[in-house]
Design a protein around this motif. Structure first.
Motif, PDB file in Angstrom:
ATOM      1  N   PRO A  14       0.837  -1.204   0.000  1.00  0.00           N
ATOM      2  CA  PRO A  14       0.000   0.000   0.000  1.00  0.00           C
ATOM      3  C   PRO A  14       0.871   1.253   0.000  1.00  0.00           C
ATOM      4  O   PRO A  14       1.927   1.294   0.646  1.00  0.00           O
ATOM      5  CB  PRO A  14      -0.799  -0.125   1.301  1.00  0.00           C
ATOM      6  N   PRO A 123      -2.006  -9.816  -0.810  1.00  0.00           N
ATOM      7  CA  PRO A 123      -2.161 -10.370   0.536  1.00  0.00           C
ATOM      8  C   PRO A 123      -0.862 -10.322   1.344  1.00  0.00           C
ATOM      9  O   PRO A 123      -0.888 -10.060   2.555  1.00  0.00           O
ATOM     10  CB  PRO A 123      -2.604 -11.816   0.269  1.00  0.00           C
ATOM     11  N   HIS A 126      -0.376  -6.866   2.526  1.00  0.00           N
ATOM     12  CA  HIS A 126      -1.242  -6.611   3.681  1.00  0.00           C
ATOM     13  C   HIS A 126      -0.595  -7.099   4.974  1.00  0.00           C
ATOM     14  O   HIS A 126      -0.683  -6.440   6.017  1.00  0.00           O
ATOM     15  CB  HIS A 126      -2.592  -7.289   3.464  1.00  0.00           C
ATOM     16  N   GLU A 129       1.971  -4.533   5.910  1.00  0.00           N
ATOM     17  CA  GLU A 129       1.279  -3.351   6.436  1.00  0.00           C
ATOM     18  C   GLU A 129       0.810  -3.590   7.870  1.00  0.00           C
ATOM     19  O   GLU A 129       1.003  -2.733   8.754  1.00  0.00           O
ATOM     20  CB  GLU A 129       0.090  -3.026   5.539  1.00  0.00           C
ATOM     21  N   THR A 155      -6.406 -16.320   4.460  1.00  0.00           N
ATOM     22  CA  THR A 155      -6.152 -15.734   3.146  1.00  0.00           C
ATOM     23  C   THR A 155      -6.357 -16.799   2.083  1.00  0.00           C
ATOM     24  O   THR A 155      -5.824 -17.904   2.191  1.00  0.00           O
ATOM     25  CB  THR A 155      -4.720 -15.174   3.054  1.00  0.00           C
ATOM     26  N   LYS A 229     -10.598  -7.996   3.667  1.00  0.00           N
ATOM     27  CA  LYS A 229     -10.123  -7.249   2.512  1.00  0.00           C
ATOM     28  C   LYS A 229     -10.336  -8.115   1.273  1.00  0.00           C
ATOM     29  O   LYS A 229     -10.100  -9.330   1.314  1.00  0.00           O
ATOM     30  CB  LYS A 229      -8.631  -6.913   2.645  1.00  0.00           C
ATOM     31  N   TYR A 231      -9.358  -8.405  -2.935  1.00  0.00           N
ATOM     32  CA  TYR A 231      -8.380  -7.910  -3.894  1.00  0.00           C
ATOM     33  C   TYR A 231      -8.654  -8.462  -5.285  1.00  0.00           C
ATOM     34  O   TYR A 231      -9.046  -9.622  -5.441  1.00  0.00           O
ATOM     35  CB  TYR A 231      -6.969  -8.361  -3.511  1.00  0.00           C
ATOM     36  N   GLU A 258      -9.989  -3.788  -3.533  1.00  0.00           N
ATOM     37  CA  GLU A 258      -8.813  -3.054  -3.981  1.00  0.00           C
ATOM     38  C   GLU A 258      -8.212  -3.729  -5.216  1.00  0.00           C
ATOM     39  O   GLU A 258      -8.262  -4.947  -5.355  1.00  0.00           O
ATOM     40  CB  GLU A 258      -7.765  -3.002  -2.861  1.00  0.00           C
ATOM     41  N   SER A 280      -8.696 -11.719   2.323  1.00  0.00           N
ATOM     42  CA  SER A 280      -7.850 -11.816   3.517  1.00  0.00           C
ATOM     43  C   SER A 280      -8.594 -11.282   4.724  1.00  0.00           C
ATOM     44  O   SER A 280      -9.361 -10.322   4.618  1.00  0.00           O
ATOM     45  CB  SER A 280      -6.562 -10.991   3.366  1.00  0.00           C
ATOM     46  N   GLN A 282      -8.458  -9.044   7.984  1.00  0.00           N
ATOM     47  CA  GLN A 282      -7.634  -7.882   8.373  1.00  0.00           C
ATOM     48  C   GLN A 282      -6.914  -8.172   9.669  1.00  0.00           C
ATOM     49  O   GLN A 282      -5.867  -7.671   9.931  1.00  0.00           O
ATOM     50  CB  GLN A 282      -8.529  -6.658   8.536  1.00  0.00           C
TER      51      GLN A 282
END
Length: 282
Positions: A14, A123, A126, A129, A155, A229, A231, A258, A280, A282
């Motif tokens: 990100p 993933p 993420h 992050e 995931t 999330k 993707y 996203e 995934s 979070q």
């Protein structure tokens, strides 16, 4: 604890964390027509797919040298860090994260934790992050690793490939699966199983394959009892990615979807036009 997070260039990061002071990225080499490119340094995705179309030889990828990783870890230690979590591309695709265990005790006073994401791209980004955010919140190493496990265990990714030749020639998918696909003229859905890319289902058309993948994502959405999330990841196929984003957003309006892309390393294995749908925790 002063914690650094290391990852490799296959992670789709990100934008908000790309310049984080505690983040360090190891580039993975791609070899195209005899020339070595370091992903994210010498070449970016858009340029790579242009070169790929005109390449004379089949592209290959290589692991970063262990010496490079050790040099990076030593430079991180020199900055005062005492702990490193090194989050990398699935061991089912590359042996790099497994090899890192041979140097995890190489630096006195620094705890190095190689972490197999069992996935790649968005993933994995993420996970990076989340680790940085938790470290910024002052969480313990144990708490961060526990949370990474929760993300990893929740995931799921499904790949719809335009051409299986790259995966077969690169040794990331068995010839048997490709032969079946060719014989039946099917559009296979692939997935990650224990970090390896395997055939999930055989579908008769691209449209049905995408519909089925969207449906499977919805099943996981029901099973994962956590914020999520979604993707859509593409290999130089932005139009299809936007189309899939719209379809997923309409189908699952309570979760933001996203879009990201597969860089040169993963693009080498999946081939141009591949699309991945992933979910995934979070």
């Amino acid at each position: 604890m002063k914690l650094a997070i290391v990852t490799d260039s296959t992670a789709f990061l990100p934008e908000r964390i790309q310049k984080h002071s505690d983040l360090f990225v190891i580039p993975i080499p791609v070899i195209l027509d005899g020339k070595i490119y370091n992903e994210g340094i010498d070449i970016e995705a858009e340029e790579y797919y242009g070169l790929l179309k005109n390449s004379k030889e089949f592209p290959t990828t290589s692991q970063p040298a262990l010496g490079e990783a050790l040099e990076l870890y030593e430079s991180i230690a020199a900055k005062g860090y005492d702990t490193i979590i090194s989050i990398h591309l699935s061991s089912g695709i590359s042996g790099f994260v497994h090899n890192l265990h041979t140097i995890e005790e190489a630096i006195d006073g620094v705890k190095i934790v190689p972490y197999d994401s069992k996935i790649t791209s968005m993933p994995m980004g993420h996970m990076v992050e989340a680790a940085l955010d938790l470290a910024d919140q002052g969480k313990s190493l144990e708490a961060i690793l526990t949370h990474l496990d929760v993300i990893r265990d929740n995931t799921y990714a499904y790949l719809i490939i335009d051409d299986l030749n790259n995966l077969v020639r690169g040794g990331r998918l068995t010839n048997g699966a490709a032969a079946i696909a060719g014989l039946l003229k099917i559009k296979p859905i692939l997935t990650f199983e224990n970090g390896k890319i395997v055939l999930f289902e055989k579908i008769r058309s691209s449209k049905k394959a995408f519909n089925r993948a969207e449906e499977i994502i919805g099943q996981h959405k029901q099973e994962i009892n956590r914020p999520l999330k979604l993707y859509v990841i593409h290999a130089n196929n932005p139009e299809m990615a936007l189309e899939e984003q719209k379809k997923l957003q309409e189908r699952y309006p309570d979760v933001s979807v996203e879009i990201g892309y597969f860089g040169p390393v993963i693009g080498t294995h999946l081939g141009e036009k591949a699309i991945g749908l992933a979910i995934s925790a979070q």
